[in-house]
Write an enzyme that holds these catalytic residues in place. Structure first.
Site, mmCIF file in Angstrom:
data_model
loop_
_atom_site.group_PDB
_atom_site.id
_atom_site.type_symbol
_atom_site.label_atom_id
_atom_site.label_comp_id
_atom_site.label_asym_id
_atom_site.label_seq_id
_atom_site.Cartn_x
_atom_site.Cartn_y
_atom_site.Cartn_z
ATOM 1 N N LYS A 1 107.886 82.738 49.887
ATOM 2 C CA LYS A 1 108.137 82.497 48.693
ATOM 3 C C LYS A 1 109.458 82.300 48.379
ATOM 4 O O LYS A 1 109.858 81.234 47.490
ATOM 5 C CB LYS A 1 107.219 83.618 47.617
ATOM 6 C CG LYS A 1 105.895 83.622 47.621
ATOM 7 C CD LYS A 1 104.964 82.192 47.066
ATOM 8 C CE LYS A 1 103.619 82.322 47.306
ATOM 9 N NZ LYS A 1 103.061 80.858 46.862
ATOM 10 N N SER B 1 106.419 84.313 43.130
ATOM 11 C CA SER B 1 105.457 85.671 42.884
ATOM 12 C C SER B 1 106.806 86.573 42.485
ATOM 13 O O SER B 1 108.112 86.226 43.030
ATOM 14 C CB SER B 1 104.825 85.801 44.215
ATOM 15 O OG SER B 1 104.863 87.455 44.206
ATOM 16 N N TYR C 1 105.218 87.261 53.844
ATOM 17 C CA TYR C 1 104.769 86.376 52.696
ATOM 18 C C TYR C 1 105.788 86.204 51.709
ATOM 19 O O TYR C 1 105.926 85.090 51.192
ATOM 20 C CB TYR C 1 103.673 87.212 52.271
ATOM 21 C CG TYR C 1 103.280 86.993 51.029
ATOM 22 C CD1 TYR C 1 102.704 85.597 50.432
ATOM 23 C CD2 TYR C 1 103.463 87.918 49.725
ATOM 24 C CE1 TYR C 1 102.382 85.430 49.135
ATOM 25 C CE2 TYR C 1 103.185 87.607 48.533
ATOM 26 C CZ TYR C 1 102.913 86.237 48.345
ATOM 27 O OH TYR C 1 102.403 85.742 46.908
HETATM 28 C C1 UD1 Z 1 100.797 93.140 45.900
HETATM 29 C C2 UD1 Z 1 101.601 92.575 47.044
HETATM 30 C C3 UD1 Z 1 102.406 91.437 46.370
HETATM 31 C C4 UD1 Z 1 101.697 90.362 45.984
HETATM 32 C C5 UD1 Z 1 100.538 90.910 45.032
HETATM 33 C C6 UD1 Z 1 99.734 90.079 44.672
HETATM 34 C C7 UD1 Z 1 101.850 94.486 48.527
HETATM 35 C C8 UD1 Z 1 102.953 95.491 48.959
HETATM 36 N N1 UD1 Z 1 102.400 93.457 47.347
HETATM 37 O O1 UD1 Z 1 101.660 93.835 44.815
HETATM 38 O O2 UD1 Z 1 103.328 90.997 47.411
HETATM 39 O O3 UD1 Z 1 102.533 89.481 45.252
HETATM 40 O O4 UD1 Z 1 99.854 92.127 45.466
HETATM 41 O O5 UD1 Z 1 98.959 90.131 43.540
HETATM 42 O O6 UD1 Z 1 100.905 94.380 48.957
HETATM 43 N N2 UD1 Z 1 96.775 100.443 44.631
HETATM 44 C C9 UD1 Z 1 96.170 101.474 45.082
HETATM 45 N N3 UD1 Z 1 95.013 101.461 45.669
HETATM 46 C C10 UD1 Z 1 94.409 100.247 46.201
HETATM 47 C C11 UD1 Z 1 95.164 99.151 45.906
HETATM 48 C C12 UD1 Z 1 96.429 99.080 45.100
HETATM 49 O O7 UD1 Z 1 96.517 102.732 44.578
HETATM 50 O O8 UD1 Z 1 93.477 100.264 46.886
HETATM 51 C C13 UD1 Z 1 97.901 100.545 43.920
HETATM 52 C C14 UD1 Z 1 99.192 100.219 44.519
HETATM 53 O O9 UD1 Z 1 99.881 101.117 45.201
HETATM 54 C C15 UD1 Z 1 99.967 99.554 43.455
HETATM 55 C C16 UD1 Z 1 98.832 98.996 42.359
HETATM 56 O O10 UD1 Z 1 97.942 99.705 42.660
HETATM 57 O O11 UD1 Z 1 100.813 100.501 42.732
HETATM 58 C C17 UD1 Z 1 98.809 97.420 42.446
HETATM 59 O O12 UD1 Z 1 98.624 97.311 43.847
HETATM 60 P P1 UD1 Z 1 98.168 95.556 44.232
HETATM 61 O O13 UD1 Z 1 97.132 95.202 43.303
HETATM 62 O O14 UD1 Z 1 98.069 95.478 45.725
HETATM 63 O O15 UD1 Z 1 99.539 94.803 43.872
HETATM 64 P P2 UD1 Z 1 101.154 95.033 44.379
HETATM 65 O O16 UD1 Z 1 101.170 95.874 45.500
HETATM 66 O O17 UD1 Z 1 101.777 95.064 43.043
#
Ligand code: UD1
Length: 352
Positions: A152, A124, A148
């Site tokens: 990895k 990842s 997590y």
């Molecule tokens: C997350 C994990 C990462 C994992 C990946 C799998 C964290 C900190 N990181 O990555 O380790 O490998 O998922 O796909 O959890 N966001 C919102 N609202 C939400 C959800 C997300 O604004 O309800 C934003 C987040 O702040 C981020 C973006 O959307 O900027 C993507 O978030 P997310 O889908 O959770 O992925 P990652 O944080 O990149």
């Protein structure tokens, strides 16, 4: 000769099984169903018209894992089995270390015993930690920020040590960026337990009315509109990346990491407006504070995968959103409404 797919019933695993079967590979699947459903595998059969054997066991179940290698001529392994919720890994780290690391060690020991040394590993972009040097290349510094991510990273390191001990090992470490979307048939997709942590499944649950509004975690990052930027990649493109990596490890030895991303970053707001435009659904949202541990910007440099594997992501964010919505709207309860195990007689082995 068969390819063993661990974690084959999961989101990425099920899409990978479809691509493998369509490409003519024989597969054997192992998955303990802790975070997935055997229904996804029935649908893999439905989509491909091909049967395969499925073992609903955990990698830590050494005797049953050995049986698989004894009973099948396994040629290579695609190793996707693992727990993957960041927040949960912080509260129950030992569960993550036991499941992900011990499970991988059992798998590698048995592979070694049966002289199987070709493996594609589901890593990842989380192994890049909080690095904000974008685009991220494979030689960027590594350093995970939660249990997590550390599993990895550690599994990558264990595999590098394996290769040092025996250079005939052939290992591809696939560092996924943000997989989203679903199979275009609408039959396979992401089916998270409970309230989703990740952006796209949260958006689709708001779109279907199951959740009220999206919370956007922060609008003060140094990005195009202040919201977080990520490299979203269609899960079918990602699955095809596994095939390309498999082709490569069949003919080489060594250990190589590859970024699987599009190389394009999109902000949370861009994802919301794209989803609204292509699906016609409105996504109410509220901007809240940053989520602890999040970074502003993360996207890949995927040129190594293009150069060495001949793989390039084909699908753009419109398609990712359309396919995610088709999956969610045609399976509002995910896989849960099906009663897969009704006709199962031997719980150790199921022919799908
Ligand atoms: C997350 C994990 C990462 C994992 C990946 C799998 C964290 C900190 N990181 O990555 O380790 O490998 O998922 O796909 O959890 N966001 C919102 N609202 C939400 C959800 C997300 O604004 O309800 C934003 C987040 O702040 C981020 C973006 O959307 O900027 C993507 O978030 P997310 O889908 O959770 O992925 P990652 O944080 O990149």
């Amino acid at each position: 000769m068969a390819v063993l797919v661990t974690g084959g019933a999961g989101y990425i695993g099920s899409h990978t099984c479809v691509e493998l079967l369509n490409a003519g590979y024989d597969i054997v699947v192992v998955d303990n169903l802790s975070n997935s459903s055997a229904e996804s595998l029935l649908r893999v059969t439905e989509l491909t018209g091909k049967e395969f054997e499925f073992y609903p066991i955990s990698l830590n179940n050494r005797p049953d894992m050995e049986d698989i290698f004894r009973n099948h001529k396994i040629e290579a392994v695609i190793h996707l089995a693992g727990l993957k919720a960041v927040g949960e890994s912080v509260s129950v780290p030992l569960r993550y270390y036991h499941n992900n690391i011990s499970g991988s060690i059992v798998l590698f020991e048995i592979m070694h015993a049966y002289a199987v040394n070709k493996i594609v590993f589901s890593s990842s972009a989380t192994v890049y930690g909080s690095s904000e040097q974008v685009p991220i290349t494979e030689d960027a510094p590594l350093g995970a920020t939660n249990a997590y991510g550390r599993t990895k990273f550690m599994i990558e390191e264990i595999m590098r040590d394996l290769h040092v001990s025996d250079p005939t090992w052939s290992i591809a470490l696939l560092r996924y960026f943000n997989p989203i979307g679903a199979h275009e048939s609408g039959r396979l997709g992401e089916d998270p337990n409970g309230i989703p942590n990740n952006l796209m499944p949260y958006i689709t649950k708001v779109a279907i009315g199951e959740l009220q509004e999206l919370q956007i975690y922060g609008c003060d990052y140094e990005t195009v509109d202040g919201t977080g930027v990520r490299d979203y990649i269609h899960v079918v493109d990602l699955a095809q990346g596994h095939l390309k990596a498999l082709e490569k490890i069949m003919t080489t030895s060594g250990v190589e990491a590859y970024n699987l991303g599009t190389g394009q970053g999109y902000s949370v707001l861009e994802m919301v407006t794209t989803f609204e435009r292509v699906t016609g659904r409105r996504i109410p949202y509220r901007i809240t504070t940053r989520r602890p541990g999040d970074i502003g910007m993360c996207y890949s440099d995927p040129t190594k995968a293009e150069r060495e594997l001949g793989w390039v992501a084909q699908k753009g964010i419109d398609e990712m959103c359309i396919d995610a919505w088709r999956w969610q709207s045609s399976n509002p309860d995910g896989y849960q409404d099906e009663d897969t195990f009704d006709e199962v007689h031997n719980p150790k082995l199921i022919v799908m």
